[in-house]
Design an enzyme around this catalytic site. Structure first.
Site, PDB file in Angstrom:
ATOM      1  N   GLY A  53       0.815  -1.194   0.382  1.00  0.00           N
ATOM      2  CA  GLY A  53       0.267  -0.283   0.102  1.00  0.00           C
ATOM      3  C   GLY A  53       1.266   1.495   0.313  1.00  0.00           C
ATOM      4  CB  VAL A  71      16.817   6.041  -1.207  1.00  0.00           C
ATOM      5  CG1 VAL A  71      17.906   5.524  -1.819  1.00  0.00           C
ATOM      6  CG2 VAL A  71      16.399   5.250  -0.335  1.00  0.00           C
ATOM      7  N   GLY A  87       5.295  -2.822   3.795  1.00  0.00           N
ATOM      8  CA  GLY A  87       5.279  -3.322   5.243  1.00  0.00           C
ATOM      9  C   GLY A  87       6.103  -4.571   4.495  1.00  0.00           C
ATOM     10  CG  ASP A  88       4.363  -8.086   7.535  1.00  0.00           C
ATOM     11  OD1 ASP A  88       4.065  -8.071   6.985  1.00  0.00           O
ATOM     12  OD2 ASP A  88       4.521  -8.583   8.501  1.00  0.00           O
ATOM     13  CB  THR A 133       2.124   0.193   6.643  1.00  0.00           C
ATOM     14  OG1 THR A 133       0.169   0.605   6.631  1.00  0.00           O
ATOM     15  CG2 THR A 133       2.549   0.387   7.683  1.00  0.00           C
ATOM     16  CG  ASP A 142      -3.121   0.387   8.917  1.00  0.00           C
ATOM     17  OD1 ASP A 142      -3.927   0.665   8.663  1.00  0.00           O
ATOM     18  OD2 ASP A 142      -3.065  -0.811   7.738  1.00  0.00           O
ATOM     19  CG  MET A 169      -8.319   4.041   5.580  1.00  0.00           C
ATOM     20  SD  MET A 169      -7.160   4.171   4.477  1.00  0.00           S
ATOM     21  CE  MET A 169      -8.145   3.559   3.204  1.00  0.00           C
ATOM     22  NE  ARG A 179      -9.638  -4.161   6.130  1.00  0.00           N
ATOM     23  CZ  ARG A 179     -10.735  -4.270   5.945  1.00  0.00           C
ATOM     24  NH1 ARG A 179     -11.812  -4.799   5.804  1.00  0.00           N
ATOM     25  NH2 ARG A 179     -11.327  -3.027   4.940  1.00  0.00           N
ATOM     26  NE  ARG A 225     -22.330  16.172  30.100  1.00  0.00           N
ATOM     27  CZ  ARG A 225     -21.806  16.449  29.035  1.00  0.00           C
ATOM     28  NH1 ARG A 225     -21.753  17.821  28.415  1.00  0.00           N
ATOM     29  NH2 ARG A 225     -21.153  15.625  27.883  1.00  0.00           N
ATOM     30  CB  SER A 284     -23.890  18.137  18.001  1.00  0.00           C
ATOM     31  OG  SER A 284     -22.262  18.936  18.740  1.00  0.00           O
ATOM     32  CB  ILE A 317      -9.354  11.438   1.282  1.00  0.00           C
ATOM     33  CG1 ILE A 317      -9.763  10.644   2.875  1.00  0.00           C
ATOM     34  CG2 ILE A 317     -10.354  11.501   0.608  1.00  0.00           C
ATOM     35  CD1 ILE A 317     -10.925  12.452   3.109  1.00  0.00           C
TER      36      ILE A 317
HETATM   37  P1  ADP Z   1       2.717  -5.062   2.593  1.00  0.00           P
HETATM   38  O1  ADP Z   1       4.065  -5.211   2.059  1.00  0.00           O
HETATM   39  O2  ADP Z   1       2.596  -3.167   2.900  1.00  0.00           O
HETATM   40  O3  ADP Z   1       2.595  -5.744   3.881  1.00  0.00           O
HETATM   41  P2  ADP Z   1       1.733  -6.739   1.106  1.00  0.00           P
HETATM   42  O4  ADP Z   1       1.689  -7.707   2.458  1.00  0.00           O
HETATM   43  O5  ADP Z   1       0.636  -6.915  -0.196  1.00  0.00           O
HETATM   44  O6  ADP Z   1       2.120  -5.246   1.528  1.00  0.00           O
HETATM   45  O7  ADP Z   1       3.065  -7.158   0.490  1.00  0.00           O
HETATM   46  C1  ADP Z   1       4.287  -6.830  -0.980  1.00  0.00           C
HETATM   47  C2  ADP Z   1       4.387  -7.636  -1.758  1.00  0.00           C
HETATM   48  O8  ADP Z   1       5.736  -8.563  -1.285  1.00  0.00           O
HETATM   49  C3  ADP Z   1       3.227  -8.680  -2.168  1.00  0.00           C
HETATM   50  O9  ADP Z   1       2.608  -8.555  -2.978  1.00  0.00           O
HETATM   51  C4  ADP Z   1       4.615  -9.841  -2.771  1.00  0.00           C
HETATM   52  O10 ADP Z   1       5.230  -8.964  -3.738  1.00  0.00           O
HETATM   53  C5  ADP Z   1       5.564  -9.046  -1.794  1.00  0.00           C
HETATM   54  N1  ADP Z   1       6.005 -10.643  -0.909  1.00  0.00           N
HETATM   55  C6  ADP Z   1       4.870 -10.873  -0.042  1.00  0.00           C
HETATM   56  N2  ADP Z   1       5.477 -11.767   1.426  1.00  0.00           N
HETATM   57  C7  ADP Z   1       6.344 -12.013   0.563  1.00  0.00           C
HETATM   58  C8  ADP Z   1       7.062 -13.478   0.702  1.00  0.00           C
HETATM   59  N3  ADP Z   1       6.993 -14.129   1.225  1.00  0.00           N
HETATM   60  N4  ADP Z   1       7.947 -14.154  -0.223  1.00  0.00           N
HETATM   61  C9  ADP Z   1       8.115 -13.103  -1.325  1.00  0.00           C
HETATM   62  N5  ADP Z   1       7.424 -11.979  -1.610  1.00  0.00           N
HETATM   63  C10 ADP Z   1       6.074 -11.485  -0.292  1.00  0.00           C
END
Ligand code: ADP
Length: 322
Positions: free
Chosen positions: A10, A22, A101-102, A125, A127, A169, A171, A211, A215, A253
């Site tokens: 995302g 970078v 993200g992870d 992220t 989140d 947002m 979830r 009271r 609103s 947004i």
């Molecule tokens: P985020 O990075 O925000 O957590 P996702 O979980 O959708 O988003 O992961 C983003 C992308 O990272 C995936 O679409 C994929 O290309 C790659 N990815 C995720 N998990 C793995 C994995 N275990 N091995 C290899 N690539 C991965």
């Protein structure tokens, strides 16, 4: 040394500021930078292009990511990752900065393990749910955007004595909802990870009604766990017919817009540190923000947590919003 950079998963505000940092850090003698478009997909498709000072001009204040982002299920397949390694070798790229993200970090770690690519992750992220860093890129801007919207909603809520349920947002993460509820003086907040004490919210609504304060704002995190603002409206409507209820879903947004000062600062500091780390031969780390300092933490400790909502925050919101 040739450094590649990609944004994955995302998007979040501040990614451009980070890309710029970078690239400008990698202007050091003997180093150059390459942008990979659309996350891991660009590695597979060889969508890889040199990035220089001129390419990152006038992007610092822009939301989104100039490198585009994507989810790429193909990158889970070892044979597709082999294509990525071949493409990186064609460009002589031996180190990679991965902003995401992870999930994106798991992809980066696979590359380090299988092909010896140097990888540094940067947590991006809205989140704010990655363990090891107190702040992720984009969280502050997303909160500011939601707060700006809620302030506007507050004007009409007050003018018409209405109760607004505002869905934000998050979830699986309570972070945006908690911070925005506190910042806007919401009467209550509903977040994933708690069996929300509906009695507490209903008591607050009863007290406000007594009271003659009709609103009010209640902030609700999206998703199945809370049921979202629509479900809460259904429950409140049944118990409090005197409240004139409205639902506002803020939606996407919250992902966009010009990054806040904090996200520009994080992007700059984390981007510079990530490039320096690769140039120093480091790998397998994520940049993190810890007590005002930007530092490196091992990537294998950085994963998405499902943070338990801080009960102190929920109590403070209830106390100050009443
Ligand atoms: P985020 O990075 O925000 O957590 P996702 O979980 O959708 O988003 O992961 C983003 C992308 O990272 C995936 O679409 C994929 O290309 C790659 N990815 C995720 N998990 C793995 C994995 N275990 N091995 C290899 N690539 C991965």
């Amino acid at each position: 040394m040739r450094i590649g950079i990609l944004t994955s998963g995302g998007d979040s505000p501040g990614m451009n500021a980070c890309i710029r940092a970078v690239v400008k850090t990698a202007l050091a003698p003997g180093t150059s930078c390459f942008g990979i478009r659309s996350g891991f997909q660009g590695l597979i498709l060889n969508d890889i292009h040199p990035l220089g000072r001129d390419d990152v001009r006038y992007i610092l204040h822009r939301g989104g990511t100039m490198l585009y982002s994507a989810r790429c299920p193909d990158f889970m397949l070892p044979e597709k990752r082999q294509l990525a390694y071949q493409n990186l070798a064609k460009h002589g790229i031996t180190g990679l900065v991965v902003i995401g993200g992870d999930g994106s970090f798991a992809g980066a770690q696979a590359m380090e393990k299988e092909a010896g690519i140097g990888v540094i992750g940067i947590p991006g992220t809205i989140d704010n749910d990655i363990v090891g860093t107190e702040m992720c890129l984009g969280f502050d801007t997303a909160c500011q955007t939601a707060v700006d919207a809620i302030d506007k909603i507050r004007d009409t809520a007050t003018s018409h004595h209405r109760l607004f349920l505002v869905e934000v947002m998050g979830r699986h993460s309570p972070a945006i909802a908690l911070r925005c509820a506190l910042a806007t003086g919401a009467l209550g907040v509903l977040v994933p990870g708690t069996h929300y004490d509906m009695a507490q919210l209903f008591a607050a609504l009863s007290a406000a009604k007594a009271r003659k304060k009709l609103s009010n704002i209640v902030v609700v995190a999206e998703g199945e766990e809370t049921g979202g603002a629509a479900l809460l409206a259904h429950h409140i409507g049944r118990h409090f017919p005197e409240y004139e209820l409205r639902v506002a879903v803020l939606g996407h947004i919250q992902r966009g817009g010009s990054p806040s000062v904090t996200d520009r600062e994080l992007g700059a500091r984390m981007g510079a540190l990530a490039a320096e780390a690769l140039m120093d031969g480091k790998s397998g780390h994520m940049t993190a923000y810890v007590r005002g300092q930007v530092c490196l933490v091992p990537l294998d400790t950085a994963h998405t947590s499902k943070p338990a909502p801080n009960q102190d925050w929920i109590d403070l919101i209830a106390k100050l919003g009443a």
